[in-house]
Write an enzyme that holds these catalytic residues in place. Structure first.
Site, PDB file in Angstrom:
ATOM      1  N   LYS A 113      22.266 -16.486 -18.488  1.00 23.55           N
ATOM      2  CA  LYS A 113      21.056 -16.571 -19.443  1.00 23.55           C
ATOM      3  C   LYS A 113      19.799 -16.664 -18.639  1.00 23.55           C
ATOM      4  O   LYS A 113      18.967 -15.897 -18.941  1.00 23.55           O
ATOM      5  CB  LYS A 113      20.915 -17.692 -20.370  1.00 23.55           C
ATOM      6  CG  LYS A 113      22.209 -17.523 -21.431  1.00 23.55           C
ATOM      7  CD  LYS A 113      22.122 -18.770 -22.147  1.00 23.55           C
ATOM      8  CE  LYS A 113      22.877 -18.876 -23.563  1.00 23.55           C
ATOM      9  NZ  LYS A 113      22.775 -19.771 -24.305  1.00 23.55           N
ATOM     10  N   ASP A 131      20.204 -20.654 -28.696  1.00 24.11           N
ATOM     11  CA  ASP A 131      21.603 -20.727 -28.892  1.00 24.11           C
ATOM     12  C   ASP A 131      21.820 -19.346 -29.386  1.00 24.11           C
ATOM     13  O   ASP A 131      21.181 -18.682 -30.345  1.00 24.11           O
ATOM     14  CB  ASP A 131      21.585 -21.983 -29.999  1.00 24.11           C
ATOM     15  CG  ASP A 131      23.064 -22.470 -29.992  1.00 24.11           C
ATOM     16  OD1 ASP A 131      23.388 -23.108 -28.864  1.00 24.11           O
ATOM     17  OD2 ASP A 131      23.847 -22.452 -30.850  1.00 24.11           O
ATOM     18  N   THR A 132      22.998 -19.029 -29.089  1.00 27.19           N
ATOM     19  CA  THR A 132      23.384 -17.790 -29.699  1.00 27.19           C
ATOM     20  C   THR A 132      24.757 -17.906 -30.352  1.00 27.19           C
ATOM     21  O   THR A 132      25.539 -18.699 -30.019  1.00 27.19           O
ATOM     22  CB  THR A 132      23.658 -16.827 -28.442  1.00 27.19           C
ATOM     23  OG1 THR A 132      22.230 -16.601 -27.782  1.00 27.19           O
ATOM     24  CG2 THR A 132      24.044 -15.424 -28.713  1.00 27.19           C
ATOM     25  N   PHE A 139      28.468 -12.006 -19.323  1.00 25.48           N
ATOM     26  CA  PHE A 139      29.092 -13.211 -19.522  1.00 25.48           C
ATOM     27  C   PHE A 139      29.814 -13.371 -21.007  1.00 25.48           C
ATOM     28  O   PHE A 139      29.285 -12.205 -21.851  1.00 25.48           O
ATOM     29  CB  PHE A 139      28.313 -14.456 -19.293  1.00 25.48           C
ATOM     30  CG  PHE A 139      27.288 -14.556 -20.221  1.00 25.48           C
ATOM     31  CD1 PHE A 139      26.172 -14.157 -20.201  1.00 25.48           C
ATOM     32  CD2 PHE A 139      27.492 -15.674 -21.379  1.00 25.48           C
ATOM     33  CE1 PHE A 139      25.150 -14.434 -21.215  1.00 25.48           C
ATOM     34  CE2 PHE A 139      26.603 -15.962 -22.362  1.00 25.48           C
ATOM     35  CZ  PHE A 139      25.049 -15.170 -22.199  1.00 25.48           C
ATOM     36  N   GLY A 140      30.736 -14.364 -21.270  1.00 27.45           N
ATOM     37  CA  GLY A 140      30.935 -14.632 -22.707  1.00 27.45           C
ATOM     38  C   GLY A 140      31.576 -13.393 -23.184  1.00 27.45           C
ATOM     39  O   GLY A 140      32.735 -12.819 -22.525  1.00 27.45           O
ATOM     40  N   LYS A 161      20.749  -4.367 -20.437  1.00 27.97           N
ATOM     41  CA  LYS A 161      21.378  -5.356 -21.809  1.00 27.97           C
ATOM     42  C   LYS A 161      20.128  -6.138 -22.287  1.00 27.97           C
ATOM     43  O   LYS A 161      19.841  -6.138 -23.749  1.00 27.97           O
ATOM     44  CB  LYS A 161      22.361  -6.513 -21.383  1.00 27.97           C
ATOM     45  CG  LYS A 161      22.580  -7.348 -22.421  1.00 27.97           C
ATOM     46  CD  LYS A 161      23.635  -8.383 -21.802  1.00 27.97           C
ATOM     47  CE  LYS A 161      23.835  -9.578 -22.819  1.00 27.97           C
ATOM     48  NZ  LYS A 161      24.361 -10.802 -21.989  1.00 27.97           N
ATOM     49  N   ARG A 181      19.151 -11.849 -27.501  1.00 28.86           N
ATOM     50  CA  ARG A 181      18.245 -12.596 -26.591  1.00 28.86           C
ATOM     51  C   ARG A 181      17.243 -11.854 -26.080  1.00 28.86           C
ATOM     52  O   ARG A 181      16.079 -12.482 -26.066  1.00 28.86           O
ATOM     53  CB  ARG A 181      19.261 -13.309 -25.323  1.00 28.86           C
ATOM     54  CG  ARG A 181      18.600 -14.235 -24.453  1.00 28.86           C
ATOM     55  CD  ARG A 181      19.195 -14.973 -23.472  1.00 28.86           C
ATOM     56  NE  ARG A 181      20.522 -15.471 -24.281  1.00 28.86           N
ATOM     57  CZ  ARG A 181      21.758 -14.873 -23.906  1.00 28.86           C
ATOM     58  NH1 ARG A 181      21.959 -13.873 -23.379  1.00 28.86           N
ATOM     59  NH2 ARG A 181      22.702 -15.387 -24.661  1.00 28.86           N
TER      60      ARG A 181
END
Ligand code: IMP
Length: 203
Positions: free
Chosen positions: A23, A79-80, A159-160, A182, A188
């Site tokens: 992030k 926060d996502t 990630f994630g 991205k 984000r």
């Protein structure tokens, strides 16, 4: 004007309240020179910040409250959540703990793939809420990215849930994109773009 050409006259110094290095990198690539980011390490904040709220707004605010109240800095945090239509919006705010407590990104991805096995409706969206605390006031910015959950993982960037999420209008997952690519289209990225525009109006 694009985010990369933004003009902010006076330098704004903000703590980005995250321990997630992915992030941090994504966000740093999006911020213009006029916004200087301090990390939690820079301010000596090494404790875990518990995310106990039931909304993205609530969790983002917990992180900025922690920095504001404990360290006295202006700050922002995101926060996502990944909201999947066939799962009635789950895992949403619980995306980090989808496969249980203390799990890896891969555990969550594997659980998602197995929950959606055979499911025709692959529609999903990422939603980010950024909380900003600046000069004694609280602000929120939201960013949404609509797309689909793939049937298998592709790519090794990011990630994630990135290896299984393809944004609408694209033929590749977030994990097959550079962080710049991205950031231009992501949840984000959109929320951070709003934060940058906010400062363009103010300083
Ligand atoms: P967080 O609470 O904002 O850190 O996000 C919760 C979870 O959502 C993370 O643990 C990741 O699994 C996932 N997540 C957040 N942002 C992204 C992203 O940009 N791509 C893929 N997964 C993400």
């Amino acid at each position: 004007m694009t985010i990369f050409e933004s003009k902010i006259n006076d330098t704004v110094k903000l703590v980005f309240a995250t321990n997630n290095q992915y992030k941090l990198r994504e966000v740093q690539e999006l911020l213009p020179e006029g916004i200087e980011v301090l990390t939690l390490q820079d301010i000596g904040c090494h404790e875990e910040i518990e995310e106990t709220a039931s909304t993205l707004e609530g969790n983002a605010k917990i992180k900025t409250d922690h920095v504001k109240n404990g360290y006295g800095y202006d700050c922002f945090a995101d926060d996502t959540g990944l909201e999947v239509s066939a799962l009635n919006g789950a895992p949403g705010v619980y995306s980090a703990r989808y496969a249980g407590e203390n799990v890896t990104f891969d555990d969550n991805v594997n659980k998602m793939l197995s929950e959606l096995r055979g499911e025709k409706n692959r529609e999903a969206r990422f939603r980010t809420v950024v909380s900003l605390f600046w000069k004694g006031k609280q602000y929120f910015f939201e960013g949404v990215c609509v797309g689909r959950i793939e049937e298998k993982k592709s790519g090794d960037q990011g990630f994630g849930y990135d290896p299984i999420f393809t944004p609408e209008g694209y033929q590749k997952t977030f994990a097959e994109m550079s962080s710049e690519e991205k950031g231009e289209i992501s949840h984000r990225g959109k929320a951070i773009q709003k934060l940058v525009s906010f400062f363009e109006d103010k300083v």
